[in-house]
Structure formats: C-alpha cells, structure tokens
Design a protein around this motif. Structure first.
Motif, PDB file in Angstrom:
ATOM      1  N   ASP A 113      24.482  74.881  67.609  1.00 30.25           N
ATOM      2  CA  ASP A 113      22.965  74.495  68.308  1.00 30.25           C
ATOM      3  C   ASP A 113      22.212  73.798  66.813  1.00 30.25           C
ATOM      4  N   PRO A 114      22.203  72.355  66.818  1.00 29.56           N
ATOM      5  CA  PRO A 114      21.491  71.995  65.665  1.00 29.56           C
ATOM      6  C   PRO A 114      19.863  72.657  65.455  1.00 29.56           C
ATOM      7  N   GLY A 116      19.666  75.658  65.315  1.00 29.29           N
ATOM      8  CA  GLY A 116      19.649  76.951  64.519  1.00 29.29           C
ATOM      9  C   GLY A 116      19.778  76.390  62.935  1.00 29.29           C
ATOM     10  N   LEU A 117      19.863  75.277  62.685  1.00 30.64           N
ATOM     11  CA  LEU A 117      20.241  75.020  61.043  1.00 30.64           C
ATOM     12  C   LEU A 117      19.163  75.101  60.190  1.00 30.64           C
ATOM     13  N   SER A 118      18.055  74.810  60.369  1.00 33.91           N
ATOM     14  CA  SER A 118      16.917  75.047  59.295  1.00 33.91           C
ATOM     15  C   SER A 118      16.604  76.672  59.022  1.00 33.91           C
ATOM     16  N   GLU A 119      17.086  77.386  60.293  1.00 30.43           N
ATOM     17  CA  GLU A 119      16.892  78.765  59.645  1.00 30.43           C
ATOM     18  C   GLU A 119      18.102  79.504  59.116  1.00 30.43           C
ATOM     19  N   ALA A 120      19.152  78.807  59.184  1.00 27.61           N
ATOM     20  CA  ALA A 120      20.457  79.321  58.513  1.00 27.61           C
ATOM     21  C   ALA A 120      20.532  78.682  57.297  1.00 27.61           C
ATOM     22  N   ILE A 121      19.945  77.739  56.743  1.00 28.35           N
ATOM     23  CA  ILE A 121      20.157  77.076  55.304  1.00 28.35           C
ATOM     24  C   ILE A 121      19.352  77.962  54.317  1.00 28.35           C
ATOM     25  N   THR A 122      20.153  77.865  53.091  1.00 27.55           N
ATOM     26  CA  THR A 122      19.464  78.698  52.053  1.00 27.55           C
ATOM     27  C   THR A 122      19.892  77.885  50.803  1.00 27.55           C
ATOM     28  N   PRO A 142      22.160  64.870  65.561  1.00 28.14           N
ATOM     29  CA  PRO A 142      21.300  65.553  64.771  1.00 28.14           C
ATOM     30  C   PRO A 142      22.072  66.231  63.602  1.00 28.14           C
ATOM     31  N   ILE A 143      23.055  66.850  64.115  1.00 27.76           N
ATOM     32  CA  ILE A 143      23.996  67.659  62.883  1.00 27.76           C
ATOM     33  C   ILE A 143      24.360  66.720  61.544  1.00 27.76           C
ATOM     34  N   GLU A 144      24.663  65.532  61.802  1.00 28.78           N
ATOM     35  CA  GLU A 144      24.846  64.719  60.605  1.00 28.78           C
ATOM     36  C   GLU A 144      23.564  64.282  60.003  1.00 28.78           C
ATOM     37  N   ALA A 145      22.534  64.267  60.794  1.00 25.38           N
ATOM     38  CA  ALA A 145      21.381  63.473  59.997  1.00 25.38           C
ATOM     39  C   ALA A 145      20.856  64.843  59.173  1.00 25.38           C
ATOM     40  N   PHE A 146      20.959  66.004  59.733  1.00 34.76           N
ATOM     41  CA  PHE A 146      20.470  67.300  58.963  1.00 34.76           C
ATOM     42  C   PHE A 146      21.362  67.403  57.773  1.00 34.76           C
ATOM     43  N   ALA A 147      22.561  67.434  57.689  1.00 35.98           N
ATOM     44  CA  ALA A 147      23.435  67.437  56.694  1.00 35.98           C
ATOM     45  C   ALA A 147      23.111  66.355  55.295  1.00 35.98           C
ATOM     46  N   PHE A 153      27.398  68.910  52.393  1.00 38.58           N
ATOM     47  CA  PHE A 153      28.898  68.406  52.967  1.00 38.58           C
ATOM     48  C   PHE A 153      28.901  68.746  54.302  1.00 38.58           C
ATOM     49  N   LEU A 154      29.543  67.786  55.027  1.00 41.61           N
ATOM     50  CA  LEU A 154      29.894  67.676  56.415  1.00 41.61           C
ATOM     51  C   LEU A 154      31.467  68.069  56.608  1.00 41.61           C
ATOM     52  N   ILE A 155      32.012  69.069  57.024  1.00 44.47           N
ATOM     53  CA  ILE A 155      33.259  69.130  57.430  1.00 44.47           C
ATOM     54  C   ILE A 155      33.388  69.311  58.995  1.00 44.47           C
ATOM     55  N   GLU A 156      34.271  68.401  59.355  1.00 40.42           N
ATOM     56  CA  GLU A 156      34.603  68.634  60.977  1.00 40.42           C
ATOM     57  C   GLU A 156      35.913  69.590  61.188  1.00 40.42           C
TER      58      GLU A 156
END
Ligand SMILES: *Cc1c(COP(=O)(O)O)cnc(C)c1O
Length: 377
Positions: A113-114, A116-122, A142-147, A153-156
């Motif tokens: 779920d994109p 949840g990303l901003s809470e998980a990033i450190t 949204p996932i690509e945009a966030f990365a 890096f974005l790994i699929e």
C-alpha cells in the motif's frame, strides 16, 4: 477426478523431443559451464520482456540478492517490502545485511500500500522492493513516484508476475532492477531452479554480471587472451546453469500462450464465483494480471479447502503465515496485529489450480465443486 496444482510431467511431455535435444546439445558441447546457452537465454528473455539487459542466476532468491548487491545495499540499510511474500524476498534483504521493513497491503490486490510508505521511511531506507503478488502488479504509479522523490532505489520482485503490466508498461520496466524466478511452478518454469535480473542501466548490468560469477567480469571468462585474476566485486557464484538455460530457451516461445491459458482459467473461475459467496481476486482497471496464482477469499477457507481436497481438488495457501509471523523472523519483534490487512487475507485466501497444464475438463470440475460448496460452506 484428481486435479493437481501443477503437472510437470505433462509440461515435459508436450515438449519432450525439443527438451531432450536441448539437453543433448549441451551435454555434447563440451561446455557444461560458461557456454553459449546462458547468454542466449539472457538475450531472448530481455527481448521478451522488452528491456536492454538480463543476467541469469540460479534462483529468484539469488536474483533479489544480486539486485541488492549490485545497488550497493548492505549492512545498516533498510529495505521496504510487503510482509505477504515469498521467503526469498525477505531473506535476500537479510542476507546482504540490510533490515526488511514491512508495509501493509491494499485490501483488494494485496499488494504493498503506497499510503504506508511515508511512515516506513527512515534516514536508513535505501530501496523499496516491491512485490507484484500473484501476478497482479503493485500500485506502481505512486510507488515509483515516491521512490524517485525520496531518492530510493526501486527493485521489482516480479517472480510472480512475468508478462503483467500497468497501463501498458510491463512489469520489469519500472524498477532499477527487476527479478524473475524460473522455479518449476512459475510462469516460465525450469526443471529445477533458476532466476534472472533485468535492467535498462548498462552500469547495473555490468555490476550484476560481475557479482553473479565470482566477482570477475564475465567477458574475461569468454576471452582466453584476457589476462589477470583481478576481482572487481566480492562476488557470489550463483550463475544460471547451461542445462537449465537450454531447457528454458525451448519453453520461452510458448510463454505467451501459457499466460493466456492462465488468464482463461481465471476468467472462468471469476465468472463462476459470481454465483457463490466466495470473493474472486480483483483486477484493477488498466492492469494486466497474469495469474501465477488464482486467489479467492472466503471466511470459511479451511472448510472449503478440506471439501475441495475430499473432491480430489488440490489447493495451496500462498503466503501463509505471512513473513512477520514466521518463527525465523521473530527477531523483528512484529507481533500479531502489526499488519491487519495482510493477516486477515492470510486467514481467508485460497489458491486454486490455474496452471497452463490444467485441462478445461479439470477446470470445469473445480467450478462444479466450488458451486456445490459455495452457498453452504
Ligand atoms: C518464487 C518467488 C521468489 C523466489 O524465487 P526462487 O526461484 O524460488 O528462489 C521470490 N519472490 C517471490 C514473490 C516469489 O514468488
């Protein structure tokens, strides 16, 4: 009638002459190792996916680890992923010394779920390893945009989603590196273990090649005049095997029709489930789902599974329990309740047989059983 999840004997028998010829070609070539089959498969696979470069390796798990190594991710780094995934996704992160950080999933597709990303990033986050679960791509825009915005890096992890796409852009073309598995039960299955990384970046391609085979540039292995033993990377030896590559090359031309067979089975199941209390898997508008798994949901999962088993229909659970509740990952201290959407789906999901070797008669039999159980389970 017996309906298995997979039928590798039928898969082999359909192409037996060509597979045996390929094996013979390798065995008689005098090049059991560092031969022409792996580079040929890499070129053919990259072309199929529509990307510049591919590097074969000996499993999907190895592909994920190589991707992390090539991107320089290691001790002290964090990698964001989803908790409802294959063991290999998370073990790859752990074994390069990085920490897996989970984000819960979207209730319809069960993909990361994109939101949840901003809470998980450190400050330690280096990458998102996004899993395209069951063959339905993750919410990539949204996932690509966030990365990109956050410099990650974005790994699929595309091990379950070969051939899938989002708005016409194939899985494998979203990440810095994408990883696929040639495990026997995947879309393009070997007879044994295999995997592959793809990338459009020539530098990452060189690094993947360097890491996969001892840390030496592969070009040197092919060129007997090249001198020196210098190691450019602290490499691993997780190369794809010539025999496996030769067998995969025989099967690659059939991949598109195999994916279509999966999609036809899935469409028939989804149509039938409309007459039951069972929930079919979602397919989002603009997404192509290639159905490595056909995953329905029901509150009575265990009962339904048992009744199908009594009728001779095999089913599986993927991935149950989720990784954060597995004993091996107790050290992450993520108790029950940490990822409610994932945990609820783990209680309710059931994977039906959907392989290309499933016959229409078998599929219709599965549907009959589902209809018989459906209203009353
Ligand atoms: C199969 C799979 C892997 C691991 O691939 P192997 O070839 O079995 O090592 C990793 N991630 C996902 C999502 C998979 O489905």
């Amino acid at each position: 009638m017996q309906v298995p999840m997979y039928n590798h004997t039928a898969r082999f028998a359909a192409l037996q002459n060509d597979l045996e010829a390929a094996l013979r070609r390798v065995l008689l070539s005098g090049k059991p190792d560092w031969g022409p089959e792996v580079p040929a498969l890499e070129a053919e696979f990259a072309k199929w996916v529509g990307i510049a470069h591919a590097v074969g390796c000996n499993s999907g798990t190895a592909a994920l680890r190589l991707a992390l190594l090539a991107l320089g991710i290691g001790a002290g780094d964090e990698v964001i992923t989803a908790p409802n995934t294959d063991a290999g996704t998370v073990s790859a992160i752990h074994h390069v010394g990085a920490k897996p950080v989970f984000v819960d999933v979207e209730p319809d597709t069960l993909n990361l779920d994109p939101k949840g990303l901003s809470e998980a990033i450190t400050p330690r986050t280096k990458a998102i390893m996004v899993v395209h679960l069951y063959g339905h791509p993750a919410n990539m825009l949204p996932i690509e945009a966030f990365a990109r915005q956050r410099g990650l890096f974005l790994i699929e992890d595309a091990c379950l989603a070969l051939g899938a796409s989002v708005r016409g852009r194939p899985v494998g073309l979203w990440g810095d590196i994408a990883c696929f598995s040639f495990a026997s039960t995947k879309h393009l299955g070997g007879f044994g273990s295999g995997g592959i990384c793809v990338t459009k970046d020539p530098e990452l391609y060189e690094r993947l090649l360097g890491y996969v085979g001892y840390g030496q540039p592969r070009a040197r292995v092919y060129d007997p005049k090249a001198s020196g033993q210098d190691l450019h990377y602290v490499g691993v030896n997780e190369r794809l095997d010539e025999l496996q590559a030769a067998m995969l090359r025989v099967q690659l031309p059939y991949l598109q029709s195999w994916i279509q067979a999966r999609q036809q089975h899935a469409a028939a199941y989804t149509q039938a489930l409309a007459q039951t209390s069972f929930e079919p898997p979602a397919v989002r508008q603009g997404y192509v789902h290639t159905f490595r798994n056909y995953v329905m949901q029901t509150d009575n999962r265990d009962q339904v599974q048992q009744r199908l088993a009594q009728a001779g229909v095999a089913t599986t659970l993927a991935y149950v329990p989720p990784i954060h509740l597995q004993p091996a990952y107790a050290f992450l201290h993520l108790p029950k309740g940490s990822f409610p959407v994932t945990e609820r789906s783990a209680q309710r999901l059931l994977c039906l047989p959907v392989s290309p070797q499933l016959s229409v008669e078998q599929r219709n039999y599965v549907i009959e059983q589902l209809l018989a159980i459906g209203g009353q389970a």
